[in-house]
Design a protein around this motif. Sequence first.
Motif, PDB file in Angstrom:
ATOM      1  N   UNK A   1     106.985  41.715  37.701  1.00 30.90           N
ATOM      2  CA  UNK A   1     107.070  40.643  39.119  1.00 30.90           C
ATOM      3  C   UNK A   1     105.761  41.443  39.222  1.00 30.90           C
ATOM      4  N   UNK A   2     105.477  39.900  40.105  1.00 29.65           N
ATOM      5  CA  UNK A   2     103.911  40.205  41.063  1.00 29.65           C
ATOM      6  C   UNK A   2     103.567  41.328  41.712  1.00 29.65           C
ATOM      7  N   UNK A   3     104.115  41.696  42.518  1.00 33.95           N
ATOM      8  CA  UNK A   3     103.825  43.199  43.411  1.00 33.95           C
ATOM      9  C   UNK A   3     103.387  43.974  42.710  1.00 33.95           C
ATOM     10  N   UNK A   4     104.654  44.007  41.728  1.00 32.04           N
ATOM     11  CA  UNK A   4     104.284  45.739  41.242  1.00 32.04           C
ATOM     12  C   UNK A   4     103.168  44.976  40.027  1.00 32.04           C
ATOM     13  N   UNK A   5     102.953  44.445  39.810  1.00 33.66           N
ATOM     14  CA  UNK A   5     101.567  43.852  38.343  1.00 33.66           C
ATOM     15  C   UNK A   5     100.409  44.165  39.214  1.00 33.66           C
ATOM     16  N   UNK A   6     100.199  44.350  40.524  1.00 37.05           N
ATOM     17  CA  UNK A   6      98.847  44.424  41.675  1.00 37.05           C
ATOM     18  C   UNK A   6      99.128  45.475  41.757  1.00 37.05           C
ATOM     19  N   UNK A   7     100.706  45.998  42.050  1.00 43.75           N
ATOM     20  CA  UNK A   7     100.335  48.340  41.961  1.00 43.75           C
ATOM     21  C   UNK A   7      99.889  48.936  40.555  1.00 43.75           C
ATOM     22  N   UNK A   8     100.305  48.369  39.543  1.00 44.69           N
ATOM     23  CA  UNK A   8      99.744  48.702  38.535  1.00 44.69           C
ATOM     24  C   UNK A   8      97.966  48.783  38.198  1.00 44.69           C
ATOM     25  N   UNK A   9      97.730  47.162  38.335  1.00 48.58           N
ATOM     26  CA  UNK A   9      96.160  47.358  38.365  1.00 48.58           C
ATOM     27  C   UNK A   9      95.968  48.612  39.113  1.00 48.58           C
ATOM     28  N   UNK A  10      96.717  48.376  40.418  1.00 47.02           N
ATOM     29  CA  UNK A  10      95.712  49.493  41.633  1.00 47.02           C
ATOM     30  C   UNK A  10      95.515  50.667  40.787  1.00 47.02           C
ATOM     31  N   UNK A  11      96.469  51.333  40.166  1.00 43.74           N
ATOM     32  CA  UNK A  11      96.664  52.181  40.006  1.00 43.74           C
ATOM     33  C   UNK A  11      95.433  52.349  38.355  1.00 43.74           C
ATOM     34  N   UNK A  12      95.484  52.101  37.617  1.00 44.51           N
ATOM     35  CA  UNK A  12      94.631  52.197  36.830  1.00 44.51           C
ATOM     36  C   UNK A  12      93.098  51.900  37.219  1.00 44.51           C
ATOM     37  N   UNK A  13      93.133  50.839  37.986  1.00 43.07           N
ATOM     38  CA  UNK A  13      91.093  51.034  39.067  1.00 43.07           C
ATOM     39  C   UNK A  13      91.145  52.319  38.965  1.00 43.07           C
ATOM     40  N   UNK A  14      91.940  52.694  40.100  1.00 45.69           N
ATOM     41  CA  UNK A  14      91.713  54.344  40.238  1.00 45.69           C
ATOM     42  C   UNK A  14      91.403  55.801  39.227  1.00 45.69           C
ATOM     43  N   UNK A  15      92.509  55.814  38.093  1.00 42.38           N
ATOM     44  CA  UNK A  15      91.950  56.219  37.535  1.00 42.38           C
ATOM     45  C   UNK A  15      90.790  56.332  37.136  1.00 42.38           C
ATOM     46  N   UNK A  16      90.703  54.742  36.308  1.00 44.65           N
ATOM     47  CA  UNK A  16      89.244  54.919  35.396  1.00 44.65           C
ATOM     48  C   UNK A  16      87.887  55.031  36.728  1.00 44.65           C
ATOM     49  N   UNK A  17      87.936  54.440  38.095  1.00 43.06           N
ATOM     50  CA  UNK A  17      87.464  55.070  39.113  1.00 43.06           C
ATOM     51  C   UNK A  17      86.550  56.624  39.241  1.00 43.06           C
TER      52      UNK A  17
END
Length: 310
Positions: free
Chosen positions: A285-301
Motif C-alpha cells: 500500500x503506497x502510504x505504508x510503503x513510504x512509512x516503512x522507507x522513512x523508518x529504515x532511513x532514520x534507523x540507518x541515520x
Amino acid sequence: MSAFANLPLLRRFLAVARSQSLHQAADALNMTQPALTRSMHHLEEEVGGALLDRSSRGIQLTDLGQLFLPSAKEIIAATSRAEADFQQRRNKAATCVRISAAPVWTSTILPPVAAAMASSAPDLNLKMTRGTAAAAIEDLKTGDIDMYCGGISDTRALPSFLVRRSLYRSSLAFVVHEAHPLAQEIFAPVRLMDFPWLHYFGDVDVTSCASDWLVEMGGRTLEPAVVCPSVLSALDFLHDSPFVTCLPVGFCQSRIGAGLVSLRHAEPIRVFDSGLIYRRSFDGVTGFDLLLDGILEVLRAKNFDMADRT
C-alpha cells in the motif's frame, strides 16, 4: 439462520453488554428501546436460551450470555478487520495508520519519520500511542491498531493476517544516572549489589534477566527496592538517584534517556530484535510503503544495528 451469522444482532448484543442498559444501548445504536428489546428476544431465540438477565438494577449477562460474549466480539472484530483490509487492498493507498510503539520508538525513531511524512505524504494521518508488544498484539487482533513498533522477542506464531518484521538488534544493559558512582568506575558485577535495584513492568522481566546474568558472573539474584508500573515511570526514579536497572541500550541515545548512561560490560544481559508487527493488508500500500522507507532511513541515520535485518 445461525445467531453468529446475524451481524446486526451481534452488534446490538455487544452494545447492550457494554452499557448494561437497554435504554443507553438503544440511544447509542440510534434505535428505539422496544425495537432493541425485540432484537434481543430474537437473538435469544436463535441461541436457544436467555442471554440477558433483566432486573430493576439494569441488564446483566446470564451464564449463557457470558459464554456467548467473547465469540460475538471475535466475529465482529474479524468482520471489521476484513472490511478494512478489503478497502485497503482496493484503494492501494493508506490514509491513516494507527501505531502503538515502545518508548524508544516514540521518542527517537518515529518523530523524524512523522515530520518527513508530513511533507512527502500529507494525506497520510499517523495516530500514535505508547504500548507494550503484548497489549499491541491484542489490539492488532481486534483491529484497534494497524502496527506495533518495538521489541519483538516473542517468536510465537501470529495470526495469518499479521506480519512480524525485524529491523534492528538491540540489547539490555545496566543503566544509571550519569552522576551515579557506578558511572565513574570500571564495571564490576559485584558492585551492583551495593545499590538499590529498580524493577518496572514491561514485555521483558528485567529483574529475572539481570539476576540470571549476575548469577552467571558469580553474583546473586536481585531483589527490587522499588517497583514501577512502566518503563517511563522508572526513568523518573533513575535521575539523580542511586537506583540501577536494565534498559534497552537505545534509551541512552534517546531524548527521554538524557542524562542516563549504560555500564560497559563484555557480555550483554539479553539480546533481542526490535521492529514491526503490522496488518498484512498494508503490504504494497503506497502510504505504508513510504512509512516503512522513512523508518529504515532514520534507523540507518542513527546507526542502529541493522545487520542482516532488511
